[in-house]
Design a protein around this motif. Structure first.
Motif, PDB file in Angstrom:
ATOM      1  N   CYS A 125      -3.602  -5.872  22.874  1.00  0.00           N
ATOM      2  CA  CYS A 125      -2.523  -6.120  23.833  1.00  0.00           C
ATOM      3  C   CYS A 125      -2.584  -5.146  24.999  1.00  0.00           C
ATOM      4  O   CYS A 125      -2.454  -5.546  26.167  1.00  0.00           O
ATOM      5  CB  CYS A 125      -1.178  -6.041  23.120  1.00  0.00           C
ATOM      6  SG  CYS A 125       0.248  -6.375  24.187  1.00  0.00           S
ATOM      7  N   LEU A 126      -2.813  -3.860  24.707  1.00  0.00           N
ATOM      8  CA  LEU A 126      -2.900  -2.864  25.778  1.00  0.00           C
ATOM      9  C   LEU A 126      -4.115  -3.108  26.667  1.00  0.00           C
ATOM     10  O   LEU A 126      -4.030  -3.035  27.896  1.00  0.00           O
ATOM     11  CB  LEU A 126      -2.953  -1.460  25.177  1.00  0.00           C
ATOM     12  CG  LEU A 126      -1.683  -0.980  24.474  1.00  0.00           C
ATOM     13  CD1 LEU A 126      -1.905   0.377  23.825  1.00  0.00           C
ATOM     14  CD2 LEU A 126      -0.512  -0.902  25.464  1.00  0.00           C
ATOM     15  N   ILE A 127      -5.264  -3.409  26.055  1.00  0.00           N
ATOM     16  CA  ILE A 127      -6.472  -3.659  26.842  1.00  0.00           C
ATOM     17  C   ILE A 127      -6.312  -4.928  27.672  1.00  0.00           C
ATOM     18  O   ILE A 127      -6.692  -4.978  28.853  1.00  0.00           O
ATOM     19  CB  ILE A 127      -7.693  -3.757  25.913  1.00  0.00           C
ATOM     20  CG1 ILE A 127      -7.937  -2.414  25.213  1.00  0.00           C
ATOM     21  CG2 ILE A 127      -8.929  -4.168  26.694  1.00  0.00           C
ATOM     22  CD1 ILE A 127      -9.015  -2.465  24.140  1.00  0.00           C
ATOM     23  N   GLY A 128      -5.729  -5.980  27.080  1.00  0.00           N
ATOM     24  CA  GLY A 128      -5.501  -7.212  27.829  1.00  0.00           C
ATOM     25  C   GLY A 128      -4.543  -7.015  28.992  1.00  0.00           C
ATOM     26  O   GLY A 128      -4.727  -7.600  30.068  1.00  0.00           O
ATOM     27  N   THR A 129      -3.507  -6.191  28.825  1.00  0.00           N
ATOM     28  CA  THR A 129      -2.565  -5.912  29.918  1.00  0.00           C
ATOM     29  C   THR A 129      -3.259  -5.196  31.071  1.00  0.00           C
ATOM     30  O   THR A 129      -3.018  -5.504  32.247  1.00  0.00           O
ATOM     31  CB  THR A 129      -1.399  -5.071  29.400  1.00  0.00           C
ATOM     32  OG1 THR A 129      -0.750  -5.761  28.333  1.00  0.00           O
ATOM     33  CG2 THR A 129      -0.392  -4.799  30.510  1.00  0.00           C
ATOM     34  N   ALA A 130      -4.146  -4.235  30.731  1.00  0.00           N
ATOM     35  CA  ALA A 130      -4.870  -3.520  31.779  1.00  0.00           C
ATOM     36  C   ALA A 130      -5.778  -4.467  32.559  1.00  0.00           C
ATOM     37  O   ALA A 130      -5.855  -4.406  33.797  1.00  0.00           O
ATOM     38  CB  ALA A 130      -5.673  -2.379  31.157  1.00  0.00           C
ATOM     39  N   PHE A 131      -6.464  -5.366  31.862  1.00  0.00           N
ATOM     40  CA  PHE A 131      -7.322  -6.334  32.551  1.00  0.00           C
ATOM     41  C   PHE A 131      -6.497  -7.287  33.411  1.00  0.00           C
ATOM     42  O   PHE A 131      -6.895  -7.638  34.534  1.00  0.00           O
ATOM     43  CB  PHE A 131      -8.138  -7.125  31.524  1.00  0.00           C
ATOM     44  CG  PHE A 131      -9.391  -6.419  31.069  1.00  0.00           C
ATOM     45  CD1 PHE A 131     -10.452  -6.247  31.938  1.00  0.00           C
ATOM     46  CD2 PHE A 131      -9.504  -5.927  29.793  1.00  0.00           C
ATOM     47  CE1 PHE A 131     -11.615  -5.606  31.537  1.00  0.00           C
ATOM     48  CE2 PHE A 131     -10.650  -5.279  29.369  1.00  0.00           C
ATOM     49  CZ  PHE A 131     -11.710  -5.114  30.253  1.00  0.00           C
ATOM     50  N   PHE A 132      -5.364  -7.721  32.903  1.00  0.00           N
ATOM     51  CA  PHE A 132      -4.518  -8.640  33.672  1.00  0.00           C
ATOM     52  C   PHE A 132      -4.050  -7.990  34.968  1.00  0.00           C
ATOM     53  O   PHE A 132      -4.078  -8.616  36.037  1.00  0.00           O
ATOM     54  CB  PHE A 132      -3.314  -9.063  32.821  1.00  0.00           C
ATOM     55  CG  PHE A 132      -2.296  -9.860  33.579  1.00  0.00           C
ATOM     56  CD1 PHE A 132      -2.512 -11.206  33.860  1.00  0.00           C
ATOM     57  CD2 PHE A 132      -1.118  -9.263  34.026  1.00  0.00           C
ATOM     58  CE1 PHE A 132      -1.579 -11.937  34.581  1.00  0.00           C
ATOM     59  CE2 PHE A 132      -0.183  -9.987  34.736  1.00  0.00           C
ATOM     60  CZ  PHE A 132      -0.416 -11.332  35.021  1.00  0.00           C
ATOM     61  N   CYS A 133      -3.634  -6.743  34.891  1.00  0.00           N
ATOM     62  CA  CYS A 133      -3.180  -6.045  36.098  1.00  0.00           C
ATOM     63  C   CYS A 133      -4.326  -5.852  37.084  1.00  0.00           C
ATOM     64  O   CYS A 133      -4.132  -5.966  38.312  1.00  0.00           O
ATOM     65  CB  CYS A 133      -2.572  -4.699  35.725  1.00  0.00           C
ATOM     66  SG  CYS A 133      -1.041  -4.826  34.772  1.00  0.00           S
ATOM     67  N   ALA A 134      -5.529  -5.579  36.576  1.00  0.00           N
ATOM     68  CA  ALA A 134      -6.676  -5.417  37.475  1.00  0.00           C
ATOM     69  C   ALA A 134      -7.009  -6.727  38.177  1.00  0.00           C
ATOM     70  O   ALA A 134      -7.268  -6.753  39.395  1.00  0.00           O
ATOM     71  CB  ALA A 134      -7.872  -4.901  36.686  1.00  0.00           C
ATOM     72  N   TYR A 135      -6.988  -7.843  37.442  1.00  0.00           N
ATOM     73  CA  TYR A 135      -7.264  -9.140  38.060  1.00  0.00           C
ATOM     74  C   TYR A 135      -6.167  -9.533  39.048  1.00  0.00           C
ATOM     75  O   TYR A 135      -6.441 -10.087  40.126  1.00  0.00           O
ATOM     76  CB  TYR A 135      -7.396 -10.215  36.985  1.00  0.00           C
ATOM     77  CG  TYR A 135      -8.628 -10.070  36.114  1.00  0.00           C
ATOM     78  CD1 TYR A 135      -9.794  -9.513  36.623  1.00  0.00           C
ATOM     79  CD2 TYR A 135      -8.622 -10.493  34.784  1.00  0.00           C
ATOM     80  CE1 TYR A 135     -10.921  -9.377  35.836  1.00  0.00           C
ATOM     81  CE2 TYR A 135      -9.754 -10.371  33.990  1.00  0.00           C
ATOM     82  CZ  TYR A 135     -10.906  -9.805  34.526  1.00  0.00           C
ATOM     83  OH  TYR A 135     -12.023  -9.677  33.750  1.00  0.00           O
ATOM     84  N   LEU A 136      -4.921  -9.237  38.698  1.00  0.00           N
ATOM     85  CA  LEU A 136      -3.817  -9.553  39.600  1.00  0.00           C
ATOM     86  C   LEU A 136      -3.928  -8.759  40.892  1.00  0.00           C
ATOM     87  O   LEU A 136      -3.678  -9.299  41.994  1.00  0.00           O
ATOM     88  CB  LEU A 136      -2.485  -9.270  38.906  1.00  0.00           C
ATOM     89  CG  LEU A 136      -1.216  -9.585  39.711  1.00  0.00           C
ATOM     90  CD1 LEU A 136      -1.150 -11.068  40.056  1.00  0.00           C
ATOM     91  CD2 LEU A 136       0.024  -9.150  38.936  1.00  0.00           C
ATOM     92  N   SER A 137      -4.333  -7.502  40.781  1.00  0.00           N
ATOM     93  CA  SER A 137      -4.516  -6.680  41.980  1.00  0.00           C
ATOM     94  C   SER A 137      -5.632  -7.246  42.857  1.00  0.00           C
ATOM     95  O   SER A 137      -5.505  -7.313  44.094  1.00  0.00           O
ATOM     96  CB  SER A 137      -4.837  -5.248  41.578  1.00  0.00           C
ATOM     97  OG  SER A 137      -5.176  -4.469  42.697  1.00  0.00           O
ATOM     98  N   CYS A 138      -6.710  -7.696  42.248  1.00  0.00           N
ATOM     99  CA  CYS A 138      -7.828  -8.261  43.014  1.00  0.00           C
ATOM    100  C   CYS A 138      -7.394  -9.541  43.721  1.00  0.00           C
ATOM    101  O   CYS A 138      -7.721  -9.763  44.906  1.00  0.00           O
ATOM    102  CB  CYS A 138      -9.000  -8.517  42.079  1.00  0.00           C
ATOM    103  SG  CYS A 138     -10.458  -9.211  42.883  1.00  0.00           S
ATOM    104  N   ILE A 139      -6.644 -10.384  43.030  1.00  0.00           N
ATOM    105  CA  ILE A 139      -6.188 -11.640  43.641  1.00  0.00           C
ATOM    106  C   ILE A 139      -5.242 -11.368  44.814  1.00  0.00           C
ATOM    107  O   ILE A 139      -5.333 -12.006  45.886  1.00  0.00           O
ATOM    108  CB  ILE A 139      -5.511 -12.521  42.577  1.00  0.00           C
ATOM    109  CG1 ILE A 139      -6.539 -12.989  41.544  1.00  0.00           C
ATOM    110  CG2 ILE A 139      -4.840 -13.734  43.227  1.00  0.00           C
ATOM    111  CD1 ILE A 139      -5.932 -13.733  40.376  1.00  0.00           C
ATOM    112  N   CYS A 140      -4.342 -10.411  44.637  1.00  0.00           N
ATOM    113  CA  CYS A 140      -3.408 -10.073  45.725  1.00  0.00           C
ATOM    114  C   CYS A 140      -4.140  -9.530  46.943  1.00  0.00           C
ATOM    115  O   CYS A 140      -3.799  -9.865  48.096  1.00  0.00           O
ATOM    116  CB  CYS A 140      -2.378  -9.067  45.232  1.00  0.00           C
ATOM    117  SG  CYS A 140      -1.226  -9.728  44.006  1.00  0.00           S
TER     118      CYS A 140
END
Length: 296
Positions: A125-140
């Motif tokens: 869960c922690l690793i998936g949250t970090a990846f999600f935030c990184a992808y969201l930052s890239c998309i933004c």
């Protein structure tokens, strides 16, 4: 090229093993409890000096034998092609500085493969949250770059900062977790498991236990092992077994063949000659009016 292909096949096989949940081991400390377990290391090395922590962790994972070092532990296409054997310490420094995230992940996978450790649900869960935030930052950032809107650019910067904070926190906890696992390996080397080989064939299946050979065909001392070949020097039984020979012809043992009482020597030969060459007058005369045969 063949060596690189085999190396990639082994790496892909290990990825499949980790993904299928074959490993049953657990971490010495889970990721959420890593900071309370060693707060000084987590805050000091994991947050303030993460590159040094990643370098030292990888070196400990390799048992301080840098001849075994491969860039990103063979998880990237450039692995094995960067001249690691010539100067492994310098290559490791470049890896942890320019590819810090990948260096932490490679060390983690190395420890998992060595000690057959599976992630907990909290770790995933922690690793998936970090990846999600990184992808969201890239998309933004991509959307802000294409639209050239100031508000979206500000939102992208905020999301990027939040993603960096979350990712640095996860990496700090991950490095502390790796350190605790390496400490356990030094205290108890038995935690290191033999490498899992997904290409090994399953054991040979054996016939049902209800099957039994005929009594007397095999001795009690020399039974054929189930699922394997007979041992060297195995005393193979005679075929057919002794009891079958006795059942087949018990009346002829120790006896000689005696002809019948009315048997006359040469009678069979005389009978065959009579059948092949009948005596004169053996056939009846044809009826009157029957044409005479032209063969005399």
């Amino acid at each position: 090229m063949v060596g690189n292909a085999n190396f990639k096949d082994r790496k892909n096989a290990k990825i499949d093993v980790r993904r299928n949940g074959t490993y049953g081991g657990t971490w010495a400390v889970d990721m959420i409890g890593a900071c309370p377990h060693d707060p000084l290391y987590c805050l000091g090395c994991g947050v303030l000096c993460p590159w040094i922590s990643s370098y030292l962790t990888r070196k400990r994972a390799l048992y301080h034998d840098m001849q075994r070092y491969v860039c990103c532990n063979g998880d990237c296409p450039c692995s094995g092609r960067m001249g690691e054997q010539k100067c492994p310490e310098f290559c490791l420094c470049m890896e942890v500085f320019f590819c810090f995230t990948q260096s932490v992940a490679s060390t983690r996978w190395m420890l998992q493969d060595e000690m057959h450790i599976a992630n907990t649900k909290c770790d995933n869960c922690l690793i998936g949250t970090a990846f999600f935030c990184a992808y969201l930052s890239c998309i933004c950032n991509i959307i802000a770059c294409l639209t050239q809107i100031g508000e979206l650019d500000l939102i992208a910067d905020v999301v990027s900062e939040i993603a960096q904070i979350i990712w640095c926190s996860v990496c700090a906890c991950m490095l502390t977790q790796h350190k605790a696992q390496l400490d356990l390996r030094e205290k108890n080397p038995a935690v290191v498991r033999p490498p899992a080989n997904p290409y090994v064939a399953p054991p040979q299946q054996v016939m049902g236990q209800h099957f039994a050979p005929p009594q007397g065909s095999y001795s009690q001392q020399q039974q054929v092992p189930q699922g394997g070949m007979p041992p060297p020097g195995f005393n193979y039984p005679q075929h057919p077994p002794q009891q079958y020979q006795e059942m087949a012809a018990p009346q002829y043992q120790g006896q000689q063949y005696q002809p019948q009482a009315n048997y006359t020597q040469g009678a069979y030969h005389q009978q065959q000659q009579q059948q092949q060459h009948p005596a004169p007058g053996a056939y009846q005369q044809p009826p009157p009016g029957y044409p005479q045969s032209q063969y005399r």
